[in-house]
Design an enzyme around this catalytic site. Structure first.
Site, PDB file in Angstrom:
ATOM      1  N   ASP A   1      -0.274   5.161   0.965  1.00  0.00           N
ATOM      2  CA  ASP A   1      -0.581   6.121   2.029  1.00  0.00           C
ATOM      3  C   ASP A   1      -0.710   5.423   3.380  1.00  0.00           C
ATOM      4  OD1 ASP A   1      -1.571   8.786   0.416  1.00  0.00           O
ATOM      5  OD2 ASP A   1      -2.115   6.944  -0.633  1.00  0.00           O
TER       6      ASP A   1
ATOM      7  N   ASP B   1       0.868  -1.175   0.000  1.00  0.00           N
ATOM      8  CA  ASP B   1       0.000   0.000   0.000  1.00  0.00           C
ATOM      9  C   ASP B   1       0.910   1.231   0.000  1.00  0.00           C
ATOM     10  OD1 ASP B   1      -2.426   1.587   0.475  1.00  0.00           O
ATOM     11  OD2 ASP B   1      -1.629   1.833   2.493  1.00  0.00           O
TER      12      ASP B   1
ATOM     13  N   ASP C   1      -1.384  -0.840   6.020  1.00  0.00           N
ATOM     14  CA  ASP C   1      -1.602  -0.238   7.341  1.00  0.00           C
ATOM     15  C   ASP C   1      -3.055  -0.275   7.784  1.00  0.00           C
ATOM     16  OD1 ASP C   1      -2.082   1.794   5.196  1.00  0.00           O
ATOM     17  OD2 ASP C   1      -2.684   3.008   6.917  1.00  0.00           O
TER      18      ASP C   1
END
Length: 221
Positions: free
Chosen positions: A16, A14, A177
């Protein structure tokens, strides 16, 4: 080498909240867009909890928060266009790498592991951000939220990445995240690894039961 990497032949990341803290730039664009509409800016702390489902959902949440009601399609489209314009002027001006990211990517890349990036961010912003933080050399495939018909938490982008590199899902690792990353990874048949410092709507990412958690990408190697 981290035990979760044993047998892994593809690592998908990922963006961001995993590789970069992009909230300062996202929040600046959201604030400017709402100001254009005569609405109060939410600021970075609130925007941080809204990130993860793409720019359209980000603006939907921002408008609902500022107005107290969900926006209609016309207002949302206008706000989204404004956000894209503001964000596009400087998508990496305030964006910074998290500690250990460069070291972790360099080590994995040095071992010859193919690396891919799968984000829900519009694809037009990926290259400028990677160049802005000096990560453009690491990824053999980058997919944005508009690259395919479906985006995370749907597993389609991860399955696409595995097929692109001709690697079985069981030999692939999703690193993210948020619950969306973990859900997409599990549904795609990937192993999943979480980082606890990013954006997960204010919830502990451990609640999503990833296969592993590390404090920094440097811990992978």
């Amino acid at each position: 080498m981290h035990p979760l990497l044993f047998g892994i032949r593809l690592v998908v990341f990922d963006l961001d909240g995993t590789l970069v803290d992009s909230v300062p730039d996202l929040a600046a664009a959201v604030d400017a867009t709402l100001a254009d509409l005569g609405l109060p800016p939410p600021g970075a702390a609130r925007v941080r909890d809204w990130v993860g489902n793409g720019s359209l959902k980000l603006m939907e949440r921002a408008l609902a928060d500022a107005r107290g009601v969900a926006p209609d399609e016309a207002l949302l489209a206008r706000a989204h266009d404004g956000f894209l314009a503001h964000y596009g002027r400087a998508p990496s001006a305030r964006t910074r790498l998290y500690p250990g990211v460069r070291e972790g990517l360099a080590a994995l890349h040095g071992r010859g592991l193919p690396l891919a990036l799968v984000t829900n961010k519009p694809s037009a912003f990926i290259a400028p951000i990677l160049a802005g933080v000096g990560l453009e050399a690491y990824f053999g495939l980058c997919l944005g939220g508009d690259s395919l018909a479906r985006k995370k938490p749907d597993p389609a982008p991860l399955r696409h990445a595995a097929a692109h590199f001709e690697v079985a899902p069981a030999a692939s690792l999703m690193v993210g995240d948020s619950r969306h990353d973990i859900a997409a990874g599990k549904a795609a048949g990937f192993r999943t690894l979480a980082l606890p410092y990013g954006y997960n709507h204010g919830e502990p990412v451990a609640d999503s039961r990833p296969d592993g958690i590390v404090e920094s990408l440097a811990d992978l190697v």
